[in-house]
Write an enzyme that holds these catalytic residues in place. Structure first.
Site, PDB file in Angstrom:
ATOM      1  CG  HIS A 141      -0.101   0.253   2.512  1.00 40.42           C
ATOM      2  ND1 HIS A 141       0.599  -0.773   3.124  1.00 40.42           N
ATOM      3  CD2 HIS A 141       0.136   1.358   3.260  1.00 40.42           C
ATOM      4  CE1 HIS A 141       1.225  -0.292   4.190  1.00 40.42           C
ATOM      5  NE2 HIS A 141       0.977   1.002   4.295  1.00 40.42           N
ATOM      6  CG  ASP A 156       1.643   5.303   4.644  1.00 45.68           C
ATOM      7  OD1 ASP A 156       1.227   4.135   4.773  1.00 45.68           O
ATOM      8  OD2 ASP A 156       2.786   5.664   4.989  1.00 45.68           O
ATOM      9  CG  HIS A 162       5.044   1.131   2.849  1.00 53.06           C
ATOM     10  ND1 HIS A 162       4.643   2.334   2.297  1.00 53.06           N
ATOM     11  CD2 HIS A 162       4.371   1.017   4.020  1.00 53.06           C
ATOM     12  CE1 HIS A 162       3.783   2.922   3.110  1.00 53.06           C
ATOM     13  NE2 HIS A 162       3.583   2.138   4.168  1.00 53.06           N
ATOM     14  NE  ARG A 205       2.679   6.732   9.591  1.00 52.92           N
ATOM     15  CZ  ARG A 205       1.580   6.386   8.942  1.00 52.92           C
ATOM     16  NH1 ARG A 205       1.555   5.295   8.216  1.00 52.92           N
ATOM     17  NH2 ARG A 205       0.497   7.121   9.038  1.00 52.92           N
TER      18      ARG A 205
HETATM   19  C1  OGA Z   1       3.254   2.541   8.050  1.00 52.18           C
HETATM   20  C2  OGA Z   1       3.402   1.130   7.714  1.00 52.18           C
HETATM   21  C3  OGA Z   1       4.676  -0.822   8.153  1.00 52.18           C
HETATM   22  C4  OGA Z   1       5.611  -1.285   9.195  1.00 52.18           C
HETATM   23  O1  OGA Z   1       3.706   2.954   9.114  1.00 52.18           O
HETATM   24  O2  OGA Z   1       2.677   3.271   7.228  1.00 52.18           O
HETATM   25  O3  OGA Z   1       2.851   0.676   6.749  1.00 52.18           O
HETATM   26  O4  OGA Z   1       6.586  -1.926   8.843  1.00 52.18           O
HETATM   27  N1  OGA Z   1       4.210   0.440   8.489  1.00 52.18           N
HETATM   28  O5  OGA Z   1       5.377  -1.029  10.360  1.00 52.18           O
HETATM   29 MN    MN Z   2       1.956   2.329   5.574  1.00 49.10          MN
END
Ligand code: OGA
Ligand code: MN
Length: 281
Positions: free
Chosen positions: A104, A106, A255, A270
Site C-alpha cells: 500500500h 499511505d 510498502h 511514525r
Molecule cells: C506505516 C506502515 C509498516 C511497518 O507505518 O505506514 O505501513 O513496517 N508500516 O510497520
Molecule cells: Mn503504511
C-alpha cells in the site's frame, strides 16, 4: 553524508546524525530522497520532539490517523502515530498488530494524500516484521506498451475502508463492493510533481476499482498491473534494527510488512507529511 543505493529502490545514507542537521545537510537529504524515493538512516537517537522537528522540515505534518482502537494519538504528541503490537493494560498502544501488512501507499484514499512518511524503530522483534518497498517508477516503465496504452486516462479508486493491516478505519461503513465502498478516484498513471517522472499509482489492491468498468474487467486489469509489483528487481526490504529511521516518498513507492511473532515487541513511531496537491496525470 555518503549514499549507498539499493538495487531495487532506495538508498542508505551514512554519516548523518538526524538530530543535528544543518541547512546544507537537509538539502542534500532532500535531493537524495527525491532521487532514491526511500532513505534508510541507521543508528539514530531521536526523541519524539526531534522526530517531529525533523519531519517538519519536509513540510506541514498530518495529525496521526485514528488508531484501530479509536484512540487518536499519543498524549501530547498529536503528530506521532504509533505502529506497534504491544498491549499495555489490555489496550494496544498502537496500530497494525503483528500480522502482514499488504502492499500500500499511505492514506491514498484522501484527496490530498501525504507526500512522505517517516518510520522510526524504537523496539524491533528478533525476526520478522521486515518492511519492503517497491519502486513505482520502475513498475510503470516495465509495463508493455500495449498495457500502457490501454490504461491511459483511467482513474482508479483508492479504498478508504481498510487500513494496511486490514482493519476497518474508524467510522466507515464497511463494504466489500469496490464500486460502493468509500474512497477517492486518482489518475492511474501520475506524474510526480517534483521529479516529473511517471508512476503507476495503485495505492492498494483491496477494494480498488477502475472507474467506469464492469467489476470483473476492472479486477482483471488491476490483477494484470499488480503482477508487476512483487518483482524482486523493483523492491528492497529493511531488516529493522532499533535506531533505524526510514523516510519514504508515498507518491512513487508502496510498502508492505512481513508478519512477526505476536509475543515479541515491535514499537515504531511514525510521522507523515501533508500533501498539498492532488495526484495528477
Ligand atoms: C506505516 C506502515 C509498516 C511497518 O507505518 O505506514 O505501513 O513496517 N508500516 O510497520
Ligand atoms: Mn503504511
Amino acid at each position: 553524508m555518503r549514499i549507498f543505493p539499493n538495487p531495487g529502490v532506495g538508498a542508505e545514507a551514512r554519516g548523518v546524525d538526524l538530530a543535528r542537521l544543518n541547512v546544507t545537510g537537509f538539502e542534500a537529504i532532500y535531493r537524495a530522497w527525491l532521487e532514491h524515493s526511500v532513505l534508510l538512516f541507521r543508528d539514530q537517537r531521536l526523541t519524539d520532539a526531534q522526530l517531529i522537528a525533523l519531519s517538519r522540515r519536509f513540510g506541514e505534518l498530518d495529525l496521526a490517523p485514528v488508531q484501530e482502537t479509536g484512540r487518536r494519538f499519543v498524549e501530547g504528541l498529536p503528530e506521532v502515530y504509533v505502529v506497534s503490537n504491544v498491549v499495555e493494560n489490555g489496550r494496544p498502544i498502537g496500530s497494525l498488530g503483528s500480522g502482514e501488512a499488504a502492499w500500500h501507499t499511505d492514506m491514498s484514499y484522501l484527496e490530498y494524500p501525504p507526500i512522505a512518511s517517516i518510520l522510526y524503530a524504537l523496539e524491533v522483534p528478533p525476526a520478522g516484521g521486515d518492511t519492503a518497498f517497491v519502486n513505482m517508477y520502475s513498475v510503470y516503465e516495465a509495463l508493455p506498451e500495449r498495457l500502457r496504452r490501454s490504461i491511459r486516462g483511467l482513474r482508479v479508486k483508492h479504498d478508504g475502508t481498510y487500513n494496511s493491516g486490514g482493519y476497518a478505519r474508524e467510522g466507515v461503513v464497511v463494504s466489500d463492493d469496490p464500486r460502493e465502498s468509500p474512497g477517492t478516484l486518482h489518475p492511474l498513471v501520475c506524474t510526480h510533481p517534483e521529479t516529473g517522472r511517471r508512476v503507476l499509482y495503485l495505492g492498494r489492491r483491496r477494494n480498488a476499482y477502475l472507474e467506469g468498468f464492469d467489476l470483473a474487467v476492472s479486477d482483471a486489469l488491476l490483477d494484470e498491473l499488480w503482477a508487476y509489483v512483487d518483482r524482486a528487481e523493483f523492491t528492497w526490504r529493511n531488516r529493522w534494527r532499533a535506531g533505524d529511521l526510514v523516510l519514504w516518498d508515498n507518491r512513487c513507492t508502496m510498502h508492505r510488512r512481513d508478519p512477526f511473532d505476536p509475543s515479541s515487541r515491535r514499537v515504531m513511531h511514525r510521522t507523515q507529511i501533508k500533501g498539498r496537491e492532488r495526484p495528477a496525470a
